[in-house]
Motif scaffolding. Structure first.
Motif, PDB file in Angstrom:
ATOM      1  N   UNK A 172      67.682  31.371  -4.444  1.00  0.00           N
ATOM      2  CA  UNK A 172      67.601  30.047  -3.802  1.00  0.00           C
ATOM      3  C   UNK A 172      68.937  29.686  -3.146  1.00  0.00           C
ATOM      4  N   UNK A 173      70.036  30.054  -3.795  1.00  0.00           N
ATOM      5  CA  UNK A 173      71.353  29.749  -3.242  1.00  0.00           C
ATOM      6  C   UNK A 173      71.791  30.773  -2.188  1.00  0.00           C
ATOM      7  N   UNK A 174      71.024  31.851  -2.048  1.00  0.00           N
ATOM      8  CA  UNK A 174      71.330  32.858  -1.029  1.00  0.00           C
ATOM      9  C   UNK A 174      72.558  33.680  -1.338  1.00  0.00           C
ATOM     10  N   UNK A 175      72.775  33.948  -2.638  1.00  0.00           N
ATOM     11  CA  UNK A 175      73.950  34.721  -3.047  1.00  0.00           C
ATOM     12  C   UNK A 175      73.538  35.852  -3.988  1.00  0.00           C
ATOM     13  N   UNK A 176      74.420  36.808  -4.130  1.00  0.00           N
ATOM     14  CA  UNK A 176      74.263  37.855  -5.131  1.00  0.00           C
ATOM     15  C   UNK A 176      74.461  37.211  -6.501  1.00  0.00           C
TER      16      UNK A 176
ATOM     17  N   UNK B  91      76.092  22.603  -3.497  1.00  0.00           N
ATOM     18  CA  UNK B  91      76.668  21.652  -2.549  1.00  0.00           C
ATOM     19  C   UNK B  91      77.026  22.332  -1.229  1.00  0.00           C
ATOM     20  N   UNK B  92      77.499  23.549  -1.310  1.00  0.00           N
ATOM     21  CA  UNK B  92      77.833  24.318  -0.101  1.00  0.00           C
ATOM     22  C   UNK B  92      76.589  24.512   0.770  1.00  0.00           C
ATOM     23  N   UNK B  93      75.431  24.644   0.125  1.00  0.00           N
ATOM     24  CA  UNK B  93      74.153  24.787   0.851  1.00  0.00           C
ATOM     25  C   UNK B  93      73.604  23.433   1.302  1.00  0.00           C
ATOM     26  N   UNK B  94      74.227  22.341   0.879  1.00  0.00           N
ATOM     27  CA  UNK B  94      73.762  21.009   1.249  1.00  0.00           C
ATOM     28  C   UNK B  94      72.464  20.618   0.565  1.00  0.00           C
ATOM     29  N   UNK B  95      72.265  21.132  -0.627  1.00  0.00           N
ATOM     30  CA  UNK B  95      71.016  20.908  -1.357  1.00  0.00           C
ATOM     31  C   UNK B  95      71.217  19.844  -2.443  1.00  0.00           C
ATOM     32  N   UNK B  96      70.266  18.923  -2.531  1.00  0.00           N
ATOM     33  CA  UNK B  96      70.325  17.914  -3.594  1.00  0.00           C
ATOM     34  C   UNK B  96      69.916  18.555  -4.924  1.00  0.00           C
ATOM     35  N   UNK B  97      70.256  17.889  -6.014  1.00  0.00           N
ATOM     36  CA  UNK B  97      69.831  18.366  -7.331  1.00  0.00           C
ATOM     37  C   UNK B  97      68.310  18.383  -7.421  1.00  0.00           C
TER      38      UNK B  97
END
Length: 76
Positions: free
Chosen positions: A56-60, A14-20
């Motif tokens: 995909x979420x851009x996180x570690x 949700x923080x990335x603004x991505x739909x399921x």
């Protein structure tokens, strides 16, 4: 019991603004329903998907298990 990994994935998605639906396709699933089940704790995410999800979420990968404030406290 609420699944912590699933709720953390939802929070980051949700923080990335991505739909399921978009998220599902990016990590190799055909339907958003599986994401709903993972986020609600009804299904488990396979361990081989963890690096893909993190990418995909851009996180570690650690960010999938710990909130940012927890990660920051572990570094200090």
């Amino acid at each position: 019991m609420k699944d912590l990994l699933g709720s953390r994935i939802k929070q980051l998605r949700l923080k990335k603004g991505m739909t399921q639906d978009a998220f599902a396709r990016k990590i190799g699933y055909r339907h958003a329903g599986i994401i709903s089940e993972i986020e609600s704790g009804k299904k488990k995410l396979s361990s081989d998907k963890l690096p893909i999800v993190a990418n995909v979420l851009g996180v570690d990968i650690n960010a999938l298990f710990f909130e940012e404030k927890v990660l920051d406290s572990r570094i200090d």
